[in-house]
Design a protein around this motif. Sequence first.
Motif, mmCIF file in Angstrom:
data_model
loop_
_atom_site.group_PDB
_atom_site.id
_atom_site.type_symbol
_atom_site.label_atom_id
_atom_site.label_comp_id
_atom_site.label_asym_id
_atom_site.label_seq_id
_atom_site.Cartn_x
_atom_site.Cartn_y
_atom_site.Cartn_z
ATOM 1 N N THR A 97 10.129 -89.008 3.996
ATOM 2 C CA THR A 97 11.458 -89.269 3.467
ATOM 3 C C THR A 97 12.472 -89.448 4.584
ATOM 4 O O THR A 97 13.499 -90.086 4.399
ATOM 5 N N GLY A 98 12.177 -88.910 5.730
ATOM 6 C CA GLY A 98 13.148 -88.966 6.822
ATOM 7 C C GLY A 98 14.335 -88.089 6.466
ATOM 8 O O GLY A 98 14.180 -86.997 5.945
ATOM 9 N N LYS A 99 15.529 -88.602 6.707
ATOM 10 C CA LYS A 99 16.733 -87.838 6.381
ATOM 11 C C LYS A 99 17.017 -87.862 4.879
ATOM 12 O O LYS A 99 17.813 -87.073 4.389
ATOM 13 N N GLY A 100 16.388 -88.787 4.159
ATOM 14 C CA GLY A 100 16.466 -88.813 2.707
ATOM 15 C C GLY A 100 17.866 -88.886 2.147
ATOM 16 O O GLY A 100 18.681 -89.702 2.558
ATOM 17 N N VAL A 101 18.157 -87.995 1.217
ATOM 18 C CA VAL A 101 19.420 -88.000 0.490
ATOM 19 C C VAL A 101 20.637 -87.911 1.419
ATOM 20 O O VAL A 101 21.614 -88.622 1.198
ATOM 21 N N PRO A 102 20.626 -87.071 2.462
ATOM 22 C CA PRO A 102 21.820 -87.030 3.307
ATOM 23 C C PRO A 102 21.894 -88.174 4.332
ATOM 24 O O PRO A 102 22.839 -88.218 5.122
ATOM 25 N N SER A 103 20.931 -89.102 4.319
ATOM 26 C CA SER A 103 20.960 -90.187 5.304
ATOM 27 C C SER A 103 22.170 -91.100 5.080
ATOM 28 O O SER A 103 22.670 -91.242 3.969
ATOM 29 N N GLU A 104 22.616 -91.705 6.145
ATOM 30 C CA GLU A 104 23.769 -92.607 6.059
ATOM 31 C C GLU A 104 23.471 -93.775 5.118
ATOM 32 O O GLU A 104 24.313 -94.182 4.326
ATOM 33 N N TRP A 105 22.243 -94.307 5.210
ATOM 34 C CA TRP A 105 21.862 -95.419 4.340
ATOM 35 C C TRP A 105 22.020 -95.041 2.865
ATOM 36 O O TRP A 105 22.660 -95.758 2.106
ATOM 37 N N TYR A 106 21.436 -93.912 2.469
ATOM 38 C CA TYR A 106 21.491 -93.505 1.061
ATOM 39 C C TYR A 106 22.916 -93.150 0.643
ATOM 40 O O TYR A 106 23.350 -93.510 -0.449
ATOM 41 N N ASN A 119 25.636 -94.373 1.576
ATOM 42 C CA ASN A 119 26.490 -95.549 1.435
ATOM 43 C C ASN A 119 26.079 -96.471 0.290
ATOM 44 O O ASN A 119 26.738 -97.486 0.058
ATOM 45 N N LEU A 120 25.011 -96.139 -0.405
ATOM 46 C CA LEU A 120 24.593 -96.962 -1.539
ATOM 47 C C LEU A 120 25.500 -96.711 -2.747
ATOM 48 O O LEU A 120 25.980 -95.585 -2.951
ATOM 49 N N ALA A 121 25.699 -97.744 -3.538
ATOM 50 C CA ALA A 121 26.357 -97.567 -4.836
ATOM 51 C C ALA A 121 25.310 -96.947 -5.765
ATOM 52 O O ALA A 121 24.252 -97.534 -5.997
ATOM 53 N N LYS A 122 25.605 -95.753 -6.239
ATOM 54 C CA LYS A 122 24.653 -95.022 -7.078
ATOM 55 C C LYS A 122 25.174 -94.924 -8.504
ATOM 56 O O LYS A 122 26.369 -94.994 -8.753
ATOM 57 N N ALA A 123 24.238 -94.737 -9.416
ATOM 58 C CA ALA A 123 24.572 -94.645 -10.840
ATOM 59 C C ALA A 123 25.510 -93.462 -11.092
ATOM 60 O O ALA A 123 25.375 -92.415 -10.442
ATOM 61 N N PRO A 124 26.420 -93.623 -12.021
ATOM 62 C CA PRO A 124 27.334 -92.513 -12.349
ATOM 63 C C PRO A 124 26.600 -91.266 -12.847
ATOM 64 O O PRO A 124 27.127 -90.169 -12.746
ATOM 65 N N TRP A 125 25.391 -91.424 -13.351
ATOM 66 C CA TRP A 125 24.621 -90.288 -13.862
ATOM 67 C C TRP A 125 23.694 -89.684 -12.800
ATOM 68 O O TRP A 125 22.881 -88.824 -13.109
ATOM 69 N N THR A 126 23.874 -90.082 -11.543
ATOM 70 C CA THR A 126 23.077 -89.510 -10.455
ATOM 71 C C THR A 126 23.407 -88.022 -10.327
ATOM 72 O O THR A 126 24.569 -87.663 -10.130
ATOM 73 N N PRO A 127 22.396 -87.156 -10.437
ATOM 74 C CA PRO A 127 22.676 -85.719 -10.324
ATOM 75 C C PRO A 127 22.961 -85.330 -8.876
ATOM 76 O O PRO A 127 22.615 -86.061 -7.946
ATOM 77 N N PRO A 128 23.583 -84.168 -8.671
ATOM 78 C CA PRO A 128 23.783 -83.690 -7.303
ATOM 79 C C PRO A 128 22.437 -83.462 -6.613
ATOM 80 O O PRO A 128 21.419 -83.235 -7.274
ATOM 81 N N GLY A 129 22.452 -83.536 -5.304
ATOM 82 C CA GLY A 129 21.218 -83.448 -4.521
ATOM 83 C C GLY A 129 20.338 -82.248 -4.818
ATOM 84 O O GLY A 129 19.115 -82.366 -4.860
#
Length: 152
Positions: A23-32, A34-44
């Motif tokens: 996963t690498g840095k995964g959720v806290p990565s800069e790439w992730y 900066n993505l536009a994520k769904a409004p229903w995305t749960p917290p990490g």
Amino acid sequence: MISRLILFLLLNFGALALGSLFTGKGVPSEWYMNLAKAPWTPPGWVFGAAWTTIMICFTVYMAYLWPLAENKTLLVGLYVLQLILNISWNPAFFHFQNVLGGLFIISGLTILVGIFLFYYAPQLKIKSLLIVPYFAWLLIATSLNAYILLHN
């Protein structure tokens, strides 16, 4: 039953650990981030809690299913394919940042877990509910992946 529980716990959590290595840095990565994520995305933190619960339930599900399945070759094939798809999504999505590839993988995994749910329900009866959290989470995760693909 205890030996099957231990075996499937090791396999299921081993797969999660292996997937997380890629996963690498995964959720806290800069790439992730900066993505536009769904409004229903749960917290990490929800992801870790969800996967822990899912894998415990799936472990119990598999421990009950194993002695009841008539075609062990089919069961092993489906289970191994599930492991491969589950492990593959993390590197496809996070490491290679291949959102479309991730969507194909997670869609396949969702279909496969649906096959487990419905194909083995006659043998497991009420115990089939143990795989429902996995299936439900994959439906949500697939929608999150699709949203990212469509909005980035």
